[in-house]
Design an enzyme around this catalytic site. Structure first.
Site, mmCIF file in Angstrom:
data_model
loop_
_atom_site.group_PDB
_atom_site.id
_atom_site.type_symbol
_atom_site.label_atom_id
_atom_site.label_comp_id
_atom_site.label_asym_id
_atom_site.label_seq_id
_atom_site.Cartn_x
_atom_site.Cartn_y
_atom_site.Cartn_z
ATOM 1 C CB THR A 93 31.676 -36.723 31.769
ATOM 2 O OG1 THR A 93 31.369 -37.568 30.671
ATOM 3 C CG2 THR A 93 31.725 -37.567 33.030
ATOM 4 C CD GLU A 114 37.226 -33.990 25.901
ATOM 5 O OE1 GLU A 114 36.423 -34.854 25.556
ATOM 6 O OE2 GLU A 114 37.367 -32.926 25.254
ATOM 7 C CB CYS A 143 48.026 -50.117 37.099
ATOM 8 S SG CYS A 143 47.707 -51.903 37.003
ATOM 9 C CB CYS A 157 43.254 -50.261 34.629
ATOM 10 S SG CYS A 157 44.449 -50.243 35.961
ATOM 11 N NE ARG A 161 37.302 -51.413 35.787
ATOM 12 C CZ ARG A 161 36.783 -52.617 35.949
ATOM 13 N NH1 ARG A 161 35.517 -52.763 36.287
ATOM 14 N NH2 ARG A 161 37.524 -53.698 35.799
ATOM 15 N NE ARG A 416 34.868 -32.562 23.823
ATOM 16 C CZ ARG A 416 33.703 -33.155 24.109
ATOM 17 N NH1 ARG A 416 32.552 -32.524 23.894
ATOM 18 N NH2 ARG A 416 33.670 -34.370 24.625
HETATM 19 N N1 LIG Z 1 31.195 -45.684 26.959
HETATM 20 C C1 LIG Z 1 32.043 -44.692 27.220
HETATM 21 O O1 LIG Z 1 33.217 -44.914 27.493
HETATM 22 C C2 LIG Z 1 31.580 -43.266 27.138
HETATM 23 C C3 LIG Z 1 32.515 -42.216 27.193
HETATM 24 C C4 LIG Z 1 32.060 -40.883 27.025
HETATM 25 C C5 LIG Z 1 30.710 -40.649 26.845
HETATM 26 N N2 LIG Z 1 29.830 -41.690 26.846
HETATM 27 C C6 LIG Z 1 28.387 -41.503 26.639
HETATM 28 O O2 LIG Z 1 28.143 -41.328 25.256
HETATM 29 C C7 LIG Z 1 26.895 -40.674 25.086
HETATM 30 C C8 LIG Z 1 27.037 -39.548 24.084
HETATM 31 O O3 LIG Z 1 27.866 -38.508 24.596
HETATM 32 P P1 LIG Z 1 27.860 -37.066 23.894
HETATM 33 O O4 LIG Z 1 28.819 -36.234 24.672
HETATM 34 O O5 LIG Z 1 28.050 -37.188 22.427
HETATM 35 O O6 LIG Z 1 26.347 -36.613 24.214
HETATM 36 P P2 LIG Z 1 25.418 -35.511 23.487
HETATM 37 O O7 LIG Z 1 24.355 -35.193 24.479
HETATM 38 O O8 LIG Z 1 26.237 -34.389 22.924
HETATM 39 O O9 LIG Z 1 24.776 -36.273 22.251
HETATM 40 C C9 LIG Z 1 23.768 -37.217 22.372
HETATM 41 C C10 LIG Z 1 22.839 -37.081 21.158
HETATM 42 O O10 LIG Z 1 21.914 -38.155 21.224
HETATM 43 C C11 LIG Z 1 20.654 -37.666 20.787
HETATM 44 N N3 LIG Z 1 19.623 -38.557 21.314
HETATM 45 C C12 LIG Z 1 19.186 -38.683 22.596
HETATM 46 N N4 LIG Z 1 18.236 -39.648 22.677
HETATM 47 C C13 LIG Z 1 18.070 -40.149 21.423
HETATM 48 C C14 LIG Z 1 17.254 -41.148 20.872
HETATM 49 N N5 LIG Z 1 16.406 -41.836 21.625
HETATM 50 N N6 LIG Z 1 17.371 -41.387 19.552
HETATM 51 C C15 LIG Z 1 18.234 -40.692 18.776
HETATM 52 N N7 LIG Z 1 19.023 -39.719 19.245
HETATM 53 C C16 LIG Z 1 18.952 -39.447 20.555
HETATM 54 C C17 LIG Z 1 20.586 -36.240 21.328
HETATM 55 O O11 LIG Z 1 19.660 -35.455 20.613
HETATM 56 C C18 LIG Z 1 22.032 -35.780 21.125
HETATM 57 O O12 LIG Z 1 22.209 -35.145 19.875
HETATM 58 C C19 LIG Z 1 26.478 -40.219 26.481
HETATM 59 O O13 LIG Z 1 25.541 -41.145 27.002
HETATM 60 C C20 LIG Z 1 27.762 -40.283 27.257
HETATM 61 O O14 LIG Z 1 27.522 -40.449 28.646
HETATM 62 C C21 LIG Z 1 30.246 -42.985 26.967
HETATM 63 ZN ZN LIG Z 2 34.556 -36.778 28.764
HETATM 64 ZN ZN LIG Z 3 45.768 -52.127 35.470
#
Ligand SMILES: NC(=O)c1ccc[n+]([C@@H]2O[C@H](COP(=O)([O-])OP(=O)(O)OC[C@H]3O[C@@H](n4cnc5c(N)ncnc54)[C@H](O)[C@@H]3O)[C@@H](O)[C@H]2O)c1
Ligand SMILES: [Zn+2]
Ligand SMILES: [Zn+2]
Length: 423
Positions: A93, A114, A143, A157, A161, A416
């Protein structure tokens, strides 16, 4: 390191968006954290009227290397705390908003969300945190007073949020960072690529002081998101099969959740076969690369599992993968959970019969964890050796070389990378 401390007066604005507590919803069964009384409680320790000068990695322009600068960090104001960051890590992000593709760019800005650190001082009204507390700043908050915080089913929240567009603090809209009087924008209310930062106290989880901050800092975002998607939302029963779409940090955290839940087969789906080797360390036992099959992934998985997996978790952000993740769960009981953030114009299309055939589709934000209430418990799971974190940490750099962490992530080389402040 603190280079100089200057005494400056600061005023407390009367602008505060915090709602007064409504006790109508107070009979929740899940114990939730609540902040100090928003308007009246005196703080345990008044914020010192001091500005701290310290190093921060400032993003001046989209996609350009961060520049190490000396910044002024203003004292925490109402309901805020100032934190000395000891370790931070880089998440996608940060990278996404630093590249600023497809969003309104907001620069100069201090990224980072993080992290682990120690409370340096607290502002007016903060009674649940005090200097010396070991804490994790979190990109979304709790909150303790809104309907979401009172609901045991929600972590969305109203007040705190996630807000990716806000460049100042919620209290007065102003930044606490400046260089020669020129404000530098915050990011997600955390801005942890600075030796000191100011965070709303509702976005600060107080954790066990014995926990190693260079490890547990990763609990602040991606780890908790994937872990909670499985443990709180998909909830596989012992021995059930789980498909994980996307084997990045979030997907691997989902695999860790599947291991903890005692899942049986864990099937990893990724377009990038380089991810498969790493994923074996996380208990992913079988792999599907959609590019290697003429059939649809749903069909491949149905054939592998006699009709479909019991649970699936989508961690890609690709709408195709979201549809596949839903359609590959078994009829009658299968549950699919969406985690990935889709593109603005995406639409999810599936035949309604898939729902009638008793498949369930869910989505989750931050793994459904409430930041203040639940995050300390995840740290405890690590301390009790129930949760494995070390395998997520593949790289480390001193703060002065933070741009290397961006390179590692851009090349897809790391899960990481821990950045040590003051180094
Ligand atoms: N919902 C939440 O609260 C929240 C929080 C943090 C991150 N996220 C989201 O989670 C997702 C994953 O984050 P990350 O840091 O692990 O990302 P990342 O880019 O490290 O990993 C994503 C993986 O998905 C694979 N991929 C992409 N398209 C694909 C497909 N069509 N089929 C199969 N594999 C595919 C990529 O090759 C990659 O290995 C992101 O979209 C991120 O924005 C959501
Ligand atoms: Zn993050
Ligand atoms: Zn709240």
């Amino acid at each position: 390191m603190v280079i100089a401390v200057i005494s400056t007066p600061f005023s407390i604005s009367s602008v505060d968006f915090r709602r007064r507590p409504s006790f109508r919803h107070f009979s929740v069964t899940r114990a939730t954290a609540s902040l100090s009384s928003p308007e009246t409680s005196p703080s345990l320790q008044a914020a010192p009227h001091t500005v701290i000068r310290c190093k921060a990695a400032v993003a001046w322009e989209a996609g350009k290397p961060l520049v190490m600068e000396e910044v002024e960090v203003a004292p925490p104001q109402k309901n805020e705390v100032r934190i000395k960051i000891l370790f931070t890590s880089l998440c996608h992000t940060d990278l996404y908003f630093w590249e600023a593709k497809g969003q309104t760019p907001l620069f100069p800005r201090i990224f980072g969300h993080e992290a682990g650190g120690i409370v340096e001082s607290v502002g007016e009204g903060v009674t649940d945190l005090q200097p010396g507390d070991h804490v994790l700043p979190i990109f979304t908050g709790e909150c303790g007073y809104c309907r979401h915080c009172h609901s045991e089913e929600s972590n969305m929240c109203d007040l705190l949020r996630i807000n990716t567009e806000r460049g100042g603090m919620i209290h007065d809209g102003e930044s606490r960072f400046s260089i020669d009087g020129k404000p530098i924008h915050h990011f997600l209310g955390t801005s942890t690529f600075s030796e000191y930062t100011v965070v709303h106290s509702g976005q600060v989880a107080k954790i066990n002081p014995d926990a190693p901050l260079d490890k547990v800092c990763i609990v602040s975002c991606g780890l908790s998101t994937g872990l909670g998607a499985v443990l709180n939302v998909a909830k596989p029963k012992k021995g059930q099969s789980v498909a994980i779409f996307g084997l990045g940090a979030v997907g691997l955290a989902a695999a860790e959740g599947a291991r903890i839940a005692g899942a049986g087969r864990v099937i990893g789906v990724d377009l990038n076969p380089k991810r498969f080797e790493e994923a074996k360390k996380f208990g992913v036992t079988e792999f599907v690369n959609p590019k290697e099959h003429d059939k649809q992934v749903q069909q491949v998985i149905a054939e592998m599992t006699d009709g479909g997996v019991d649970r699936s978790v989508e961690c890609t952000g690709s709408v195709q993968a979201m549809i596949q993740a839903f359609e590959c769960v078994h009829d009658g009981w299968g549950v699919a959970v969406l985690v990935g953030v889709p593109s603005k114009d995406d639409a999810f299309k599936t035949h309604p019969i898939n729902f009638l055939n008793e498949r369930t589709l869910k989505g989750t934000f931050f793994g459904n964890y409430k930041p203040k209430t639940d995050i300390p418990g995840i740290v405890e799971k690590y301390m009790n050796k129930e949760l494995e974190l070390d395998k997520f940490i593949t790289h480390a750099v001193p703060f002065s070389e933070i741009n290397k962490a961006f390179d590692y992530m851009l090349k897809g080389e790391c899960i990481r990378c821990i950045i040590t402040m003051g180094a």
